[in-house]
Design an enzyme around this catalytic site. Structure first.
Site, PDB file in Angstrom:
ATOM      1  N   GLU A  60      10.538   0.863   9.721  1.00  0.00           N
ATOM      2  CA  GLU A  60      11.503   1.918   9.377  1.00  0.00           C
ATOM      3  C   GLU A  60      10.805   3.233   9.675  1.00  0.00           C
ATOM      4  O   GLU A  60       9.977   3.683   8.888  1.00  0.00           O
ATOM      5  CB  GLU A  60      11.869   1.851   7.888  1.00  0.00           C
ATOM      6  CG  GLU A  60      12.530   0.568   7.455  1.00  0.00           C
ATOM      7  CD  GLU A  60      13.957   0.449   7.924  1.00  0.00           C
ATOM      8  OE1 GLU A  60      14.513   1.440   8.429  1.00  0.00           O
ATOM      9  OE2 GLU A  60      14.519  -0.653   7.798  1.00  0.00           O
ATOM     10  N   GLU A  83      10.842  15.253  15.117  1.00  0.00           N
ATOM     11  CA  GLU A  83      11.173  15.190  13.703  1.00  0.00           C
ATOM     12  C   GLU A  83      10.358  16.257  12.963  1.00  0.00           C
ATOM     13  O   GLU A  83       9.132  16.226  12.965  1.00  0.00           O
ATOM     14  CB  GLU A  83      10.814  13.802  13.165  1.00  0.00           C
ATOM     15  CG  GLU A  83      11.266  13.607  11.749  1.00  0.00           C
ATOM     16  CD  GLU A  83      10.880  12.237  11.198  1.00  0.00           C
ATOM     17  OE1 GLU A  83       9.738  11.812  11.429  1.00  0.00           O
ATOM     18  OE2 GLU A  83      11.723  11.628  10.525  1.00  0.00           O
ATOM     19  N   CYS A 121      14.314  10.723   6.203  1.00  0.00           N
ATOM     20  CA  CYS A 121      14.437  10.260   7.598  1.00  0.00           C
ATOM     21  C   CYS A 121      15.873  10.324   8.089  1.00  0.00           C
ATOM     22  O   CYS A 121      16.114  10.302   9.288  1.00  0.00           O
ATOM     23  CB  CYS A 121      13.865   8.857   7.726  1.00  0.00           C
ATOM     24  SG  CYS A 121      14.506   7.774   6.450  1.00  0.00           S
ATOM     25  N   LYS A 130       0.845  -1.206   0.000  1.00  0.00           N
ATOM     26  CA  LYS A 130       0.000   0.000   0.000  1.00  0.00           C
ATOM     27  C   LYS A 130       0.877   1.251   0.000  1.00  0.00           C
ATOM     28  O   LYS A 130       1.570   1.541   0.970  1.00  0.00           O
ATOM     29  CB  LYS A 130      -0.891   0.041   1.253  1.00  0.00           C
ATOM     30  CG  LYS A 130      -1.945   1.133   1.130  1.00  0.00           C
ATOM     31  CD  LYS A 130      -2.505   1.591   2.468  1.00  0.00           C
ATOM     32  CE  LYS A 130      -1.653   2.611   3.171  1.00  0.00           C
ATOM     33  NZ  LYS A 130      -1.540   3.909   2.471  1.00  0.00           N
TER      34      LYS A 130
HETATM   35  P1  NAD Z   1       2.900   8.200   7.803  1.00  0.00           P
HETATM   36  O1  NAD Z   1       3.203   7.402   9.009  1.00  0.00           O
HETATM   37  O2  NAD Z   1       1.917   9.278   7.894  1.00  0.00           O
HETATM   38  O3  NAD Z   1       2.372   7.259   6.636  1.00  0.00           O
HETATM   39  C1  NAD Z   1       3.151   6.153   6.188  1.00  0.00           C
HETATM   40  C2  NAD Z   1       2.221   5.129   5.590  1.00  0.00           C
HETATM   41  O4  NAD Z   1       1.444   4.548   6.635  1.00  0.00           O
HETATM   42  C3  NAD Z   1       1.226   5.705   4.583  1.00  0.00           C
HETATM   43  O5  NAD Z   1       1.092   4.783   3.516  1.00  0.00           O
HETATM   44  C4  NAD Z   1      -0.051   5.791   5.393  1.00  0.00           C
HETATM   45  O6  NAD Z   1      -1.228   5.712   4.629  1.00  0.00           O
HETATM   46  C5  NAD Z   1       0.076   4.576   6.283  1.00  0.00           C
HETATM   47  N1  NAD Z   1      -0.712   4.606   7.515  1.00  0.00           N
HETATM   48  C6  NAD Z   1      -1.158   5.695   8.197  1.00  0.00           C
HETATM   49  N2  NAD Z   1      -1.845   5.304   9.290  1.00  0.00           N
HETATM   50  C7  NAD Z   1      -1.826   3.947   9.304  1.00  0.00           C
HETATM   51  C8  NAD Z   1      -2.348   2.963  10.191  1.00  0.00           C
HETATM   52  N3  NAD Z   1      -3.044   3.284  11.278  1.00  0.00           N
HETATM   53  N4  NAD Z   1      -2.117   1.663   9.910  1.00  0.00           N
HETATM   54  C9  NAD Z   1      -1.405   1.309   8.829  1.00  0.00           C
HETATM   55  N5  NAD Z   1      -0.910   2.204   7.947  1.00  0.00           N
HETATM   56  C10 NAD Z   1      -1.103   3.506   8.176  1.00  0.00           C
HETATM   57  O7  NAD Z   1       4.311   8.672   7.275  1.00  0.00           O
HETATM   58  P2  NAD Z   1       4.554   9.657   6.077  1.00  0.00           P
HETATM   59  O8  NAD Z   1       4.077  10.971   6.567  1.00  0.00           O
HETATM   60  O9  NAD Z   1       4.024   9.081   4.816  1.00  0.00           O
HETATM   61  O10 NAD Z   1       6.135   9.629   5.949  1.00  0.00           O
HETATM   62  C11 NAD Z   1       6.928  10.392   6.770  1.00  0.00           C
HETATM   63  C12 NAD Z   1       7.469   9.549   7.902  1.00  0.00           C
HETATM   64  O11 NAD Z   1       8.117   8.388   7.369  1.00  0.00           O
HETATM   65  C13 NAD Z   1       8.514  10.286   8.679  1.00  0.00           C
HETATM   66  O12 NAD Z   1       8.358  10.046  10.054  1.00  0.00           O
HETATM   67  C14 NAD Z   1       9.814   9.665   8.171  1.00  0.00           C
HETATM   68  O13 NAD Z   1      10.894   9.757   9.034  1.00  0.00           O
HETATM   69  C15 NAD Z   1       9.412   8.268   7.943  1.00  0.00           C
HETATM   70  N6  NAD Z   1      10.338   7.628   7.014  1.00  0.00           N
HETATM   71  C16 NAD Z   1      11.217   6.718   7.506  1.00  0.00           C
HETATM   72  C17 NAD Z   1      12.142   6.112   6.668  1.00  0.00           C
HETATM   73  C18 NAD Z   1      13.102   5.093   7.198  1.00  0.00           C
HETATM   74  O14 NAD Z   1      13.711   4.414   6.402  1.00  0.00           O
HETATM   75  N7  NAD Z   1      13.271   4.959   8.500  1.00  0.00           N
HETATM   76  C19 NAD Z   1      12.155   6.420   5.318  1.00  0.00           C
HETATM   77  C20 NAD Z   1      11.227   7.358   4.834  1.00  0.00           C
HETATM   78  C21 NAD Z   1      10.316   7.950   5.705  1.00  0.00           C
END
Ligand code: NAD
Length: 478
Positions: A249, A381, A283, A176
């Site tokens: 991650e 963050e 990140c 997804k």
């Molecule tokens: P987010 O957590 O808002 O969303 C990530 C994904 O999770 C999306 O596809 C979203 O639809 C889904 N999601 C949201 N709520 C959910 C739930 N309750 N259950 C299951 N899935 C759900 O993150 P974002 O805003 O898309 O991305 C930014 C974040 O991602 C930042 O915190 C960043 O640090 C992190 N990130 C981490 C890495 C890494 O490798 N550690 C890499 C890229 C981004």
């Protein structure tokens, strides 16, 4: 681009239309204009995708490593055949510079190729008689059906980081993408439907509700998410019900430790990229500068003009830009909210600090000084083009400041003193430590965190291992 261009899901190699009533707008963040409306897959569509992945599992797990390698390379070839189209789609949906998005398609293809090759060289313990009269050996079996959830900052690259190792290890997938940036992943599913056997890779579009349906589905054996800490916690709770494997991650808050013997010119050039690449929505972004008192002036003398020279603009502007907008109006307001609260609390806005541009969601490259270790902007963050600068007096204080946050994804140390850099590399509680560099990633090396940044590795053969179950087989031979 119209609503009819994108399906709600690709299941068993076929596009599935969703309900016209539940859609999410995909927006061009450089203009704020809606470029597509993508249906949100509901629980029944998630269920269909899981059943499809379950039916495909046995045959896929029986393929040989060389067959999986061949198919992963065919996926990579298909991406390259459509590099310009996918790059433009990604640039439009994320706002990142067009050339950068184009290169990301090549990066995603290369990662798929790496995992194809790596499928053929998994290592293990020697088969041996650890107990007299019995031969033991280790199998690394695929886990089963993997639920994968990706973020919006590098949509196609994150999909490759997830798909590559899971398929290489013999698993099937329901993936997804983020509701903000689903377009390139949906197109990937469409473009590659004739390469993989039906059901091996299924994609469902949707928001957190779709992600929750996926992570809670009893047919999912392992849930992998790249996203925020809050989402990771939701996924963990959903996975607990059936004790599913998880791979998380999550966020980061990377410290950059600067000592007086650092090469300041190289540091400033590196931070122009490491702090502001993808508008700081990375990140591992170098966002938390820690500088020894007597090096503060040298650092700022090099850094401020470097940051001032960054060109900010839309993905398709004639001159190549260094930095585009942030992903959404909400993200812009979140970032400027952090800056405004820091300023009200007495921090110095050295450069930048505001939203900018006639349209879209641009934020100026920003440096903030005079912040304490407990400041909100130092501990949380921000995920935008913002760096903070703090001072320390000695190495021990620098280390406790660096480790003194909940995150543990990446860090860097800037010094010519080899003993100091290796001492700190040992003590830093981060999954990646750069010495006189920051942000550079190698496909062959693992990416993953300590502490609330999560656990499990993307990239490298460690990622493939994460998508396997270790099984001990023992046979009587006497
Ligand atoms: P987010 O957590 O808002 O969303 C990530 C994904 O999770 C999306 O596809 C979203 O639809 C889904 N999601 C949201 N709520 C959910 C739930 N309750 N259950 C299951 N899935 C759900 O993150 P974002 O805003 O898309 O991305 C930014 C974040 O991602 C930042 O915190 C960043 O640090 C992190 N990130 C981490 C890495 C890494 O490798 N550690 C890499 C890229 C981004």
């Amino acid at each position: 681009m119209t609503t009819t261009t994108f399906a709600a899901a690709h299941i068993a190699g076929e596009a599935r239309a969703g309900s016209a009533e539940r859609v999410h707008a995909a927006v061009d963040p450089s203009t704020g204009q809606t470029i597509a409306e993508v249906p949100i897959a509901d629980a029944s569509m998630v269920h269909a995708a899981v059943v499809s992945a379950q039916s495909a599992f046995d045959n896929w797990a029986d393929t040989t490593p060389v067959e999986r390698d061949t198919m992963l390379n065919a996926l990579a070839d298909r991406l390259i055949d459509h590099q310009q189209e996918l790059g433009d789609l990604e640039a439009r949906n994320t706002g990142k510079p067009r050339g950068v998005a184009f290169d990301e398609v090549a990066g995603a293809a290369e990662q798929l190729r790496f995992f194809g090759g790596a499928a053929r060289v998994l290592e293990g313990k020697a088969a041996r008689e650890y107990v007299a009269g019995r031969t033991s050996f280790i199998r690394r079996d695929p886990v089963g059906v993997i639920g994968q959830i990706t973020p919006w900052n590098y949509p196609l690259v994150m999909a490759a980081w997830k798909i590559g190792p899971a398929l290489a290890a013999g698993n099937t997938i329901v993936l997804k993408p983020s509701e903000l940036t689903p377009l390139s992943t949906l197109r990937l599913a469409e473009l590659t439907a004739d390469i993989l056997p039906p059901g091996v890779l299924n994609v469902v579009a949707g928001d957190g509700s779709t992600g929750a349906a996926l992570s809670g589905h009893p047919g999912i054996d392992m849930v992998c998410v790249t996203g925020s800490v809050g989402t990771g916690q939701h996924v963990l709770r959903a996975a607990a019900e059936r004790v599913k494997r998880t791979h998380l991650e999550l966020g980061g808050k990377a410290p950059v430790m600067v000592f007086p013997d650092a090469d300041f010119a190289r540091l400033a050039e590196t931070l122009k990229v490491a702090s502001f690449w993808n508008s700081g929505q990375d990140c591992t972004a170098a966002c938390r500068l820690l500088v020894q008192d007597n090096a503060y002036d040298d650092l700022m003398a090099a850094l401020v003009p470097a940051v001032a020279s960054l060109r900010v603009g839309g993905p398709f502007e004639a001159d190549a830009m260094d930095m585009g907008p942030v992903i959404s109006a909400a993200q812009r307001d979140r970032v400027t909210g952090f800056i405004d609260r820091a300023s009200s609390a007495g921090a110095d806005i050295v450069i930048g600090g505001s939203a900018t541009g006639p349209a879209g969601y641009f934020v100026e490259p920003t440096i903030i000084g005079n912040v304490g270790a407990d400041a909100e902007i130092v501990r949380s963050e921000v995920f935008g083009p913002v760096i903070t600068v703090q001072r320390f007096s000695d190495e021990q204080e620098a280390l406790s400041m660096a480790n003194g946050v909940d995150y543990g994804l990446s860090a860097s140390v800037w010094t010519e003193n080899l003993g100091r850099s290796l001492r700190l590399a040992r003590k830093l509680q981060f999954g990646a430590v750069w010495l006189n560099d920051h942000l550079t990633v190698a496909d062959e090396m693992p990416h993953g965190g300590y502490k609330m940044s999560g656990y499990g590795k993307d990239l490298s053969t460690y990622a493939i291992e994460d998508y396997t179950v270790v099984k001990h087989v023992m046979a009587r031979i006497d």
